[in-house]
Design an enzyme around this catalytic site. Structure first.
Site, short mmCIF file in Angstrom:
data_model
loop_
_atom_site.label_atom_id
_atom_site.label_comp_id
_atom_site.label_asym_id
_atom_site.label_seq_id
_atom_site.Cartn_x
_atom_site.Cartn_y
_atom_site.Cartn_z
CB SER A 124 -0.87 -0.02 1.25
OG SER A 124 -1.44 1.25 1.47
CE1 TYR A 149 -4.03 -2.92 5.48
CE2 TYR A 149 -3.62 -0.58 5.11
CZ TYR A 149 -3.86 -1.85 4.61
OH TYR A 149 -3.93 -2.04 3.25
CE LYS A 153 -1.60 -4.52 3.26
NZ LYS A 153 -1.91 -5.84 2.70
CG ASN A 199 -11.70 2.93 2.00
OD1 ASN A 199 -11.83 1.73 2.23
ND2 ASN A 199 -10.61 3.60 2.31
NE ARG A 292 -9.99 9.24 7.34
CZ ARG A 292 -10.23 8.45 6.30
NH1 ARG A 292 -11.31 7.67 6.28
NH2 ARG A 292 -9.42 8.43 5.26
P1 NAD Z 1 -10.92 -7.28 0.79
O1 NAD Z 1 -11.13 -7.31 2.26
O2 NAD Z 1 -12.09 -7.03 -0.09
O3 NAD Z 1 -10.22 -8.64 0.31
C1 NAD Z 1 -9.37 -9.39 1.13
C2 NAD Z 1 -9.86 -10.82 1.10
O4 NAD Z 1 -8.98 -11.62 1.90
C3 NAD Z 1 -11.26 -11.00 1.68
O5 NAD Z 1 -12.05 -11.75 0.78
C4 NAD Z 1 -11.04 -11.76 2.98
O6 NAD Z 1 -12.12 -12.61 3.28
C5 NAD Z 1 -9.75 -12.51 2.69
N1 NAD Z 1 -8.94 -12.83 3.87
C6 NAD Z 1 -8.54 -12.01 4.85
N2 NAD Z 1 -7.81 -12.68 5.75
C7 NAD Z 1 -7.71 -13.96 5.31
C8 NAD Z 1 -7.08 -15.13 5.80
N3 NAD Z 1 -6.41 -15.13 6.96
N4 NAD Z 1 -7.18 -16.26 5.08
C9 NAD Z 1 -7.87 -16.28 3.91
N5 NAD Z 1 -8.50 -15.20 3.40
C10 NAD Z 1 -8.43 -14.07 4.09
O7 NAD Z 1 -9.77 -6.20 0.51
P2 NAD Z 1 -9.27 -5.58 -0.86
O8 NAD Z 1 -9.68 -4.16 -0.89
O9 NAD Z 1 -9.61 -6.47 -1.99
O10 NAD Z 1 -7.71 -5.59 -0.60
C11 NAD Z 1 -6.90 -6.70 -0.96
C12 NAD Z 1 -5.50 -6.48 -0.42
O11 NAD Z 1 -5.02 -5.23 -0.90
C13 NAD Z 1 -5.43 -6.40 1.10
O12 NAD Z 1 -4.25 -7.03 1.53
C14 NAD Z 1 -5.35 -4.90 1.37
O13 NAD Z 1 -4.67 -4.61 2.57
C15 NAD Z 1 -4.57 -4.43 0.17
N6 NAD Z 1 -4.81 -3.00 -0.15
C16 NAD Z 1 -6.10 -2.58 -0.37
C17 NAD Z 1 -6.33 -1.24 -0.63
C18 NAD Z 1 -7.74 -0.73 -0.85
O14 NAD Z 1 -7.93 0.49 -0.81
N7 NAD Z 1 -8.73 -1.57 -1.09
C19 NAD Z 1 -5.27 -0.34 -0.69
C20 NAD Z 1 -3.97 -0.82 -0.48
C21 NAD Z 1 -3.76 -2.16 -0.21
N1 UDP Z 2 -12.83 11.02 3.11
C1 UDP Z 2 -13.89 11.84 3.43
N2 UDP Z 2 -15.04 11.28 3.93
C2 UDP Z 2 -15.18 9.94 4.10
C3 UDP Z 2 -14.09 9.10 3.75
C4 UDP Z 2 -12.93 9.67 3.27
O1 UDP Z 2 -13.79 13.06 3.29
O2 UDP Z 2 -16.25 9.49 4.57
C5 UDP Z 2 -11.60 11.60 2.54
C6 UDP Z 2 -10.34 11.33 3.37
O3 UDP Z 2 -10.17 12.33 4.35
C7 UDP Z 2 -9.25 11.35 2.28
C8 UDP Z 2 -9.98 10.82 1.03
O4 UDP Z 2 -11.37 11.00 1.30
O5 UDP Z 2 -8.88 12.70 2.00
C9 UDP Z 2 -9.70 9.35 0.77
O6 UDP Z 2 -9.97 8.59 1.94
P1 UDP Z 2 -10.05 7.01 1.94
O7 UDP Z 2 -10.37 6.58 3.34
O8 UDP Z 2 -10.96 6.56 0.86
O9 UDP Z 2 -8.57 6.56 1.51
P2 UDP Z 2 -7.15 6.85 2.18
O10 UDP Z 2 -6.39 7.66 1.19
O11 UDP Z 2 -7.35 7.55 3.48
O12 UDP Z 2 -6.57 5.49 2.34
#
Ligand code: NAD
Ligand code: UDP
Length: 338
Positions: A124, A149, A153, A199, A292
């Site tokens: 991330s 969190y 990572k 989000n 926030r």
């Molecule tokens: P998500 O929660 O939708 O998907 C994660 C999946 O992993 C889920 O289906 C959950 O059930 C499964 N899971 C969690 N722990 C597990 C375990 N111990 N064993 C088996 N399955 C397990 O999340 P996402 O948004 O698809 O994100 C996927 C990955 O990307 C995550 O590692 C997250 O931290 C990373 N990530 C997401 C974002 C974002 O904004 N969505 C940003 C940066 C990084």
């Molecule tokens: N944000 C907001 N209201 C919400 C959720 C997010 O104004 O209910 C704003 C937050 O302050 C940031 C941007 O939207 O500036 C993106 O936030 P998000 O939580 O989606 O992702 P982040 O970049 O924090 O991982």
């Protein structure tokens, strides 16, 4: 040989399954459903027009994981499984270290025993912390992270780098995602957060569909053109295609590489709200609320390394992201529960 996708039922995983199949890979998926629903599997199969093996399995369960590797010859792993809620990680750090770090250690051990040494990991942009200026570049210092969190990572990135240093046969892509939004253009799969979304985009979409009353815009006194926070929003399908490109690279190279997956363009909270309103013709009620804690003014990628290394760049526009988020939300007002 198959590509094993951990967390393949989740938001980014489900879209990546489809893009991998489209690119001609055989896949196998595992998930413990702690943040997803079994319903998604049928939808991936329907969109892909084919079946694939699925294992209901927790990555911390070494025995179950070994059975997966016994059942399927795994060429590489794309590792999405993890917990991702920042606030929850502050309240319950042990759950995050156990699931994210502990789970990855177990996964890598089983991979090593099975002779599979290629992993694409969901990292991330949060690993860059608050001190680096945008555009964020991969060689900037990482690790001064604000919350548990984000620290998981950073720790996993470090552990995969150590693994690659210990054994030149290992290959690890550390993909630093910026802000994935949007959904598959069919509207059949998308982001389905449990409870009140943390989000921005799922919050906007749930206000638009009437599940939530009003968006709180967290702060309008940031050092940005309109005062609201600026982020690098990327279409989840572009992100999924980034995994396909990174995987092809990882299969041909060894060693660890950190790579940003972003568009390189910043967008403010109000810009996103107004784009959503314009593209979809729907008003989104909002009010300005206090900042926030932990949020930064601006965060966007320098995406040049992904283009240079494996020829990937994001193609979809902010309009596409807003249109596809709304198609998913309006066709599935209660997410997969409907
Ligand atoms: P998500 O929660 O939708 O998907 C994660 C999946 O992993 C889920 O289906 C959950 O059930 C499964 N899971 C969690 N722990 C597990 C375990 N111990 N064993 C088996 N399955 C397990 O999340 P996402 O948004 O698809 O994100 C996927 C990955 O990307 C995550 O590692 C997250 O931290 C990373 N990530 C997401 C974002 C974002 O904004 N969505 C940003 C940066 C990084
Ligand atoms: N944000 C907001 N209201 C919400 C959720 C997010 O104004 O209910 C704003 C937050 O302050 C940031 C941007 O939207 O500036 C993106 O936030 P998000 O939580 O989606 O992702 P982040 O970049 O924090 O991982």
């Amino acid at each position: 040989m198959a590509i094993l996708i951990t967390g393949g039922c989740g938001y980014i995983g489900s879209h990546t399954c489809l893009e991998l199949i489209r690119a001609g890979y055989d896949i196998a998926v595992l998930d413990n459903y702690c943040n997803s629903k079994p319903e998604v599997l049928g939808r991936i199969r329907e969109l892909a027009g084919r079946d694939f093996p699925f294992f209901p399995c927790d990555i911390r369960d070494e025995k179950a994981l070994r059975a997966v590797f016994d059942a399927v010859p795994v060429q590489a792993v794309i590792h999405f499984a993890g917990l991702k809620a920042v606030g929850e990680s502050v309240r319950d750090p042990l759950a995050y270290y156990d699931n994210n770090v502990g789970g990855t250690v177990t996964l890598c051990r089983v991979m090593q025993q099975a002779g599979c040494r290629c992993i694409v990991f969901s990292s991330s942009a949060t690993v860059y912390g608050k001190d680096n200026p945008s555009p964020l570049r991969e060689e900037m210092p990482v690790g001064r992270v604000e919350n548990p969190y984000g620290r998981t990572k950073y720790i996993i990135e470090t552990l995969l780098q150590d693994l690659c240093a210990s054994d030149p046969a290992w290959s690890a892509m550390l993909l630093r995602y910026f802000n994935p939004i949007g959904a598959h253009e069919s509207g059949r799969i998308g982001e389905d957060p449990a409870g009140i979304p943390n989000n921005l985009m799922p919050y906007i979409a749930q206000v638009a569909v009437g599940r939530l009353e009003q968006l709180s815009v967290f702060g309008n006194d940031y050092n940005t053109p309109d005062g609201t926070g600026v982020r690098d929003y990327i279409h989840v399908t572009d992100l999924a295609r980034g995994h396909v490109a990174a995987l092809a690279y990882a299969l041909r190279h060894t060693g660890a590489e950190a790579v940003n997956l972003g568009t390189g363009k910043g967008c403010s909270v109000l810009e996103l709200v107004h784009t959503f309103e314009r593209v979809n013709g729907i008003p989104v009620q909002y009010r300005i609320a206090p900042r926030r804690p932990g949020d930064v003014d601006v965060c966007y990628a320098d995406p040049a390394k992904a283009a240079r290394l494996f020829g990937w760049r994001a193609e979809k526009t902010l309009d596409d992201m807003c249109r596809d988020s709304w198609r998913w939300q309006s066709l599935n007002p209660q997410g997969y529960d409907a």
